[in-house]
Motif scaffolding. Structure first.
Motif, PDB file in Angstrom:
ATOM      1  N   GLU A 173      35.666  19.776  37.259  1.00 42.98           N
ATOM      2  CA  GLU A 173      35.568  18.878  36.113  1.00 42.98           C
ATOM      3  C   GLU A 173      34.104  18.723  35.714  1.00 42.98           C
ATOM      4  O   GLU A 173      33.211  18.781  36.563  1.00 42.98           O
ATOM      5  CB  GLU A 173      36.139  17.488  36.418  1.00 42.98           C
ATOM      6  N   SER A 175      31.774  16.039  33.088  1.00 44.08           N
ATOM      7  CA  SER A 175      31.702  14.954  32.114  1.00 44.08           C
ATOM      8  C   SER A 175      30.244  14.582  31.887  1.00 44.08           C
ATOM      9  O   SER A 175      29.392  14.810  32.741  1.00 44.08           O
ATOM     10  CB  SER A 175      32.502  13.727  32.574  1.00 44.08           C
ATOM     11  N   ALA A 179      32.144  10.261  29.693  1.00 42.15           N
ATOM     12  CA  ALA A 179      33.180  10.651  28.741  1.00 42.15           C
ATOM     13  C   ALA A 179      34.373  11.254  29.469  1.00 42.15           C
ATOM     14  O   ALA A 179      34.288  11.620  30.647  1.00 42.15           O
ATOM     15  CB  ALA A 179      32.618  11.656  27.737  1.00 42.15           C
ATOM     16  N   GLU A 180      35.507  11.357  28.777  1.00 45.20           N
ATOM     17  CA  GLU A 180      36.691  11.972  29.357  1.00 45.20           C
ATOM     18  C   GLU A 180      36.320  13.333  29.928  1.00 45.20           C
ATOM     19  O   GLU A 180      35.767  14.190  29.232  1.00 45.20           O
ATOM     20  CB  GLU A 180      37.768  12.151  28.290  1.00 45.20           C
TER      21      GLU A 180
END
Length: 243
Positions: A173, A175, A179-180
């Motif tokens: 991931e 970010s 943020a998302e």
């Protein structure tokens, strides 16, 4: 096992995370080459946690994401750009927009003579998180990725090496400023990690502590000074403030 490097008053030591404790261990690469788990080596230590390895060779894999039609290609980045989790990075003002690229980094555990796609996992100590900071606008003049990937601190790495995460199904991931997150992983890579390692080592040998950054499938976002970038790989969190 989660392996870190720690700067102590007696020098740099390897340690494993034991809850909040830093338990020193023997050299993990020596143990890996011998086919065993690193043994504990003394009482708990304190000190500054560094990047989890100190590579002699740092390799990136280009064009390893959805939408690329050309074959993947390896390129070299200076190991001197590596910094630890939490270290602030000053973004270059002379190279256009800076882009964070969250990637899965593979840490080589032993000399790669004999590595194939089928046996690649036998040569990998573990994985860690990396942020391959880039200045893509320089690509028009810089097809070798030298200018576009250079900058002091442009390779945040860590915070630890996860020796149990594997290389075939690793979540990733990215970010920026909370943020998302962009959620992706090794299964979104155009070429699997083990095939990337086989490709690289077919041309150049790697050794203990060397790092291969495996590509950023969707995991890219522009950043400005003052932003905080977060890369998550296999449960570990690499956080980097910019200035």
């Amino acid at each position: 096992m989660r392996i870190v490097r720690v700067r102590t008053t007696a020098g740099i030591r390897h340690a494993r995370l034991d809850g909040e404790r830093l338990q020193p261990i023997e050299d993990p690469y020596t143990a890996f080459a011998a086919g065993r788990v690193p043994r504990d080596a003394g009482e708990a230590i304190t000190g500054a946690v560094l990047a989890p390895c100190d590579p002699r060779v740092l390799i990136g894999i280009a064009q390893n994401g959805p939408g690329h039609d050309s074959p993947v290609q390896a390129w070299l980045k200076s190991p001197r750009t590596v910094v630890a989790d939490g270290a602030p990075v000053r973004l270059r003002r002379d190279a256009g927009t800076t882009v964070a690229e969250g990637e899965i980094a593979v840490v080589i555990g032993r000399d790669t003579d004999g590595l194939t796609a089928g046996t690649a996992h036998d040569y990998v100590l573990g994985v860690t998180a990396v942020n391959d900071l880039s200045s893509p606008e320089r690509g028009e003049w810089d097809p070798r990725n030298f200018e576009s990937k250079s900058g002091a601190g442009y390779t945040p790495l860590g915070p630890w090496i996860d020796t149990e995460a594997g290389i075939d199904d690793v979540p990733l991931e990215l970010s920026v400023d909370g943020a998302e997150p962009i959620a992706t992983g090794s299964r979104d890579l155009l070429v699997p990690i083990r095939e990337c390692l086989a490709y690289v080592t077919r041309w150049s040998p790697l050794g203990p502590g060397d790092v291969v950054m495996t590509g950023a499938p969707y995991a890219q976002a522009p950043v400005r000074p003052g932003a905080r970038m977060t890369v998550r790989v296999a449960g570990m969190v690499l956080s980097t403030p910019t200035r």
